[in-house]
Design a protein around this motif. Sequence first.
Motif, short mmCIF file in Angstrom:
data_model
loop_
_atom_site.label_atom_id
_atom_site.label_comp_id
_atom_site.label_asym_id
_atom_site.label_seq_id
_atom_site.Cartn_x
_atom_site.Cartn_y
_atom_site.Cartn_z
N ALA A 33 0.82 -1.20 0.00
CA ALA A 33 0.00 0.00 0.00
C ALA A 33 0.86 1.26 0.00
N PRO A 34 0.37 2.33 -0.60
CA PRO A 34 1.13 3.59 -0.58
C PRO A 34 1.17 4.15 0.83
N ALA A 35 2.19 4.96 1.09
CA ALA A 35 2.37 5.51 2.43
C ALA A 35 1.36 6.62 2.68
N THR A 36 0.37 6.34 3.52
CA THR A 36 -0.61 7.34 3.90
C THR A 36 -0.50 7.67 5.38
N LEU A 37 0.37 6.95 6.07
CA LEU A 37 0.58 7.14 7.50
C LEU A 37 2.05 7.42 7.74
N THR A 38 2.33 8.51 8.41
CA THR A 38 3.72 8.87 8.64
C THR A 38 3.84 9.65 9.94
N VAL A 39 5.07 10.06 10.25
CA VAL A 39 5.28 10.89 11.44
C VAL A 39 4.46 12.17 11.29
N GLY A 40 3.67 12.50 12.31
CA GLY A 40 2.78 13.65 12.25
C GLY A 40 1.35 13.29 11.95
N SER A 41 1.10 12.01 11.55
CA SER A 41 -0.27 11.56 11.30
C SER A 41 -0.97 11.17 12.61
N LYS A 42 -2.29 11.27 12.60
CA LYS A 42 -3.06 10.77 13.72
C LYS A 42 -2.97 9.26 13.73
N ALA A 43 -2.73 8.67 14.87
CA ALA A 43 -2.59 7.21 14.96
C ALA A 43 -3.92 6.53 14.65
N PRO A 44 -3.89 5.46 13.85
CA PRO A 44 -5.13 4.71 13.58
C PRO A 44 -5.63 4.04 14.86
N PRO A 45 -6.88 3.59 14.85
CA PRO A 45 -7.41 2.91 16.04
C PRO A 45 -6.78 1.54 16.24
N LEU A 46 -6.87 1.03 17.44
CA LEU A 46 -6.48 -0.35 17.72
C LEU A 46 -7.55 -1.28 17.19
N ALA A 47 -7.15 -2.42 16.65
CA ALA A 47 -8.11 -3.39 16.11
C ALA A 47 -7.53 -4.78 16.29
N VAL A 48 -7.66 -5.32 17.51
CA VAL A 48 -7.10 -6.64 17.80
C VAL A 48 -8.22 -7.61 18.14
N ASP A 49 -7.90 -8.90 18.03
CA ASP A 49 -8.89 -9.94 18.29
C ASP A 49 -8.79 -10.50 19.70
N ALA A 50 -7.60 -10.39 20.29
CA ALA A 50 -7.44 -10.94 21.64
C ALA A 50 -6.27 -10.27 22.33
N TRP A 51 -6.39 -10.15 23.66
CA TRP A 51 -5.29 -9.65 24.48
C TRP A 51 -4.67 -10.84 25.19
N VAL A 52 -3.42 -11.10 24.86
CA VAL A 52 -2.74 -12.28 25.39
C VAL A 52 -2.06 -11.97 26.72
N LYS A 53 -1.66 -10.71 26.89
CA LYS A 53 -1.03 -10.32 28.15
C LYS A 53 -1.36 -8.86 28.43
N GLY A 54 -1.61 -8.56 29.70
CA GLY A 54 -1.92 -7.20 30.08
C GLY A 54 -3.41 -6.90 29.99
N GLU A 55 -3.79 -5.80 30.60
CA GLU A 55 -5.19 -5.38 30.56
C GLU A 55 -5.56 -4.92 29.14
N PRO A 56 -6.74 -5.32 28.67
CA PRO A 56 -7.16 -4.88 27.33
C PRO A 56 -7.21 -3.36 27.21
N VAL A 57 -6.79 -2.87 26.06
CA VAL A 57 -6.84 -1.44 25.77
C VAL A 57 -7.82 -1.26 24.62
N LYS A 58 -8.96 -0.65 24.92
CA LYS A 58 -10.00 -0.51 23.89
C LYS A 58 -9.63 0.54 22.86
N GLU A 59 -9.00 1.61 23.32
CA GLU A 59 -8.62 2.67 22.40
C GLU A 59 -7.47 3.48 22.98
#
Length: 348
Positions: free
Chosen positions: A12-38
Motif C-alpha cells: 500500500a502507498p504511504a498514507t501514515l507517517t510521522v505527524g499523522s493521527k494514529a489509527p485505532p487499535l483493532a485486535v482480536d485478543a489480548w494475550v497479556k496485560g489489561e485490554p486497551v480498547k482505544e
Amino acid sequence: MITTLIALVLAAPATLTVGSKAPPLAVDAWVKGEPVKELQSGTAYVVEFWATWCGPCIKGIPHLTAMQKEFPAVQFISVAASENGPKEKQLDKLKTFVAAKGDTMGYSVAYDSDRDMGKSWMEAAEQGGIPCAFIVGKDGVIQWIGHPMEMDKPLAAVAAGTWDLNKAKQSAATEAKAEETNKELSKLMRSAQKSGDYKALLAKIDEAIKSDPKNSQMLMTKFQILAGPAKQPQEAIAVGKQLLPMDFGAMEFNQLAWVSATEMPEKSRDLDFSLAAAQKAVSISKSADPAILDTLARVYWDRGDKAKALATQQSAVDLGAKGDMDADTLGEMKETLEKYKSTEGAKN
C-alpha cells in the motif's frame, strides 16, 4: 530501519507517517496485560509489530521490557499481526510463547488474526519489515516510526516533552524521498541492464546528487556504474576524485583503488588516483587488513615501485596467515607474492 529486518509483503502507498493521527487499535485478543480498547488522550504509547517466528523480534524482547520499566507512564502494546501456520492454531501458539517468556516479556501483547492493524498501521506507513515500533504521543499523533532497538532516544524525548515533532517530520519526509529515489533507481537499473543504455539511470543519479551534493553513497553508485557496465572509465575517475575527501570506510576507498587499478582499461587508468585511494584505505584500517594491503601492493606494482610492492604484499600475507583469513584467499595472496618475487628477481 536497520538491515536485520524480516521482510513482509506490503504494497500500500504511504498514507501514515510521522505527524499523522494514529489509527485505532483493532485486535482480536489480548494475550497479556489489561485490554486497551482505544488510545487515550493524555497517554503516550509504543505500538510494536512483531511475530513469534521473527528472530530479531524475539531478540528485542528484553530491550522492550527494560524500556517499559524505564518509562512506566508509557503504555507498550506489542501486536502479533503476522503469525504464520494454520489460523486456528495461531492464538494458542502465541499464548504458549508469551507464557513461556514470563516476566521477561513485561508489556501488553495483543493478537490481530485478520492483520487489520498490519494494514492500517504497517502497510499504510509502508513499513516493510518487523520488528517495527510506532511512538504515539499524548495527543494521539505518531511521533516516530522505526526499529525498537533504535527507539531509546526518541522515546525519552517524547516522555520528557522535549521531542521536536516538526524536525522529526522533516527527517521522515527526507527518508521517504530517498526511499522513492532508490525505488526509481532500482527500476532504471533493471531497464539499463536489459538495454545496455545507462543514460536515464545516470541522469537520475545526477539529479539526486544535484539536490544533495554531499551524498557520498550516490556518488559511489555513480562511480560503480561508470567504471563498470556503463564503460566510462575517465568519467568514473572524475567521480572518484570527488569521493577522495569524503568520509568513507576503509573498504569503500579500497574498492575505489582496486576497481580503478585493475578493472578499467589500462589506457584509462589513473594510478595516482588509485594510489591515493589505496593509501587512504590503509590509513583508515591502520594497516590491519590484509586485503587492503594486497590492493596497495598491486597499485605499487603497477606504478613500477617494485620494492614497495614486495614489502607490502609480504605484510599482507603475514597478516593474513596470523588471522582467520580463508585458505583460498590467502593462497591467492601468496601466489601474487611469488609472482612479484619471481618477476622482480628476473629483472635484477
